[in-house]
Design a protein around this motif. Sequence first.
Motif, short mmCIF file in Angstrom:
data_model
loop_
_atom_site.label_atom_id
_atom_site.label_comp_id
_atom_site.label_asym_id
_atom_site.label_seq_id
_atom_site.Cartn_x
_atom_site.Cartn_y
_atom_site.Cartn_z
N TYR A 213 0.84 -1.20 0.00
CA TYR A 213 0.00 0.00 0.00
C TYR A 213 0.88 1.25 0.00
N TRP A 214 0.27 2.38 -0.33
CA TRP A 214 0.99 3.64 -0.39
C TRP A 214 0.91 4.36 0.95
N SER A 278 6.97 2.50 -11.69
CA SER A 278 7.79 2.90 -10.55
C SER A 278 6.96 3.46 -9.39
N LEU A 279 5.68 3.75 -9.66
CA LEU A 279 4.82 4.31 -8.61
C LEU A 279 4.15 3.24 -7.74
N TYR A 280 4.14 2.00 -8.21
CA TYR A 280 3.48 0.96 -7.43
C TYR A 280 4.26 0.68 -6.15
N PRO A 281 3.54 0.37 -5.07
CA PRO A 281 4.23 0.06 -3.81
C PRO A 281 4.96 -1.28 -3.89
N PRO A 282 6.12 -1.38 -3.21
CA PRO A 282 6.78 -0.30 -2.46
C PRO A 282 7.44 0.69 -3.42
N ASP A 284 9.78 3.21 -5.14
CA ASP A 284 11.22 3.49 -5.18
C ASP A 284 11.39 4.94 -5.63
N TYR A 285 11.72 5.82 -4.68
CA TYR A 285 11.77 7.25 -4.99
C TYR A 285 12.81 7.60 -6.04
N SER A 286 13.96 6.91 -6.00
CA SER A 286 14.98 7.21 -7.01
C SER A 286 14.49 6.81 -8.40
N GLY A 287 13.75 5.69 -8.48
CA GLY A 287 13.18 5.27 -9.75
C GLY A 287 12.13 6.24 -10.24
N VAL A 288 11.31 6.75 -9.31
CA VAL A 288 10.30 7.75 -9.68
C VAL A 288 10.97 9.00 -10.22
N ASP A 289 12.02 9.45 -9.53
CA ASP A 289 12.75 10.64 -9.95
C ASP A 289 13.32 10.45 -11.36
#
Length: 342
Positions: A213-214, A278-282, A284-289
Amino acid sequence: MSADNSCADVSVPLRNLLNSVQCVRDRVKDGESNESSGVFNLSNFWDTLTQAVKAASQEATKLSLAFSKPPLPTQEDGEKFAESVQKSVLALSTVYYWLPKSHGITLRRLVRDATAEVLDGIVQLVDVIVSSPLQSLSQEQLQSTGGVWSACDQFAHLPRDNRAAVLGVLASYIGVVKDAIEEMEQAQAETQDPFSDVLDDEDQDSRGNQDTYWSEEDRQLMAPCQGLMKASAACLRKLLSAVKANGNVSMPASVAQLDDLADIAKEISPSVDDLVLSLYPPMDYSGVDQNACKLTLVLKKVLDIIRASHVCLEADLNWVQFLNGALDHNLQKIKALIQGSG
């Protein structure tokens, strides 16, 4: 002559035909157009291509009917059927080669794929007949014959010039991006911490497993990411409208610009998909960036090519500028939220 010998005799021209059609198909998939200095008439091309497709369909049907029930055709008749199919296949491929690149790579790609699909269908049909020439009309042979007809029918729905071809591919890109946006919105609505309604804030903070979950931080980051996705859809819609209103195929330079627009726009939907994943939980902020930056760069490149093309009139500069600003705003917000979470 025994039935086995008759079968063997008639299979020879069919196997030769199979090899020949396979070679023609492979050349179509890999081949180049016959560029010439002569005058090319697009309307005449379509008339001739339509007749060639019709002939290929008819010859394939005759072949299938001839081998649909006993008695088998003689070797001489088998050779005649094979020769007729081969002539129709060569005629179809020859007409396809007439279409020069200067009338549009996007258009030519669609005609090539449609031509190759007809040839694939004929290959499959001949292969089925060769594999079981003594049987009555099998389900597989019926399906293969229908496959040829279906492939030939597609030609009636092909775009007739490069502007229409580019409009078609842009519409398909819009559909893919729209699906990705809806997928993420649906996931957001469905995915939540299953214990959030029974635990107080302190208990929730102590829970370490957020793989399914987010978190609240995740959800805040998703908003500007969705802003980038919506900017992607808006960019494609605006581009489609501009091509529909201003697209020009009277000059090779403008035809080439339409191809460039279609090619660069093709990069948008895979970049949107990468960001969604990359937005699916969990999360990964670096991947999102990384994916947000990549999508922004692709969109800015698209907007630059739009701005420099003939489809962008002075009035269109407003939405190009607006979308550029929206990209900057959302990317800055994403970076600020990611830095703040560290």
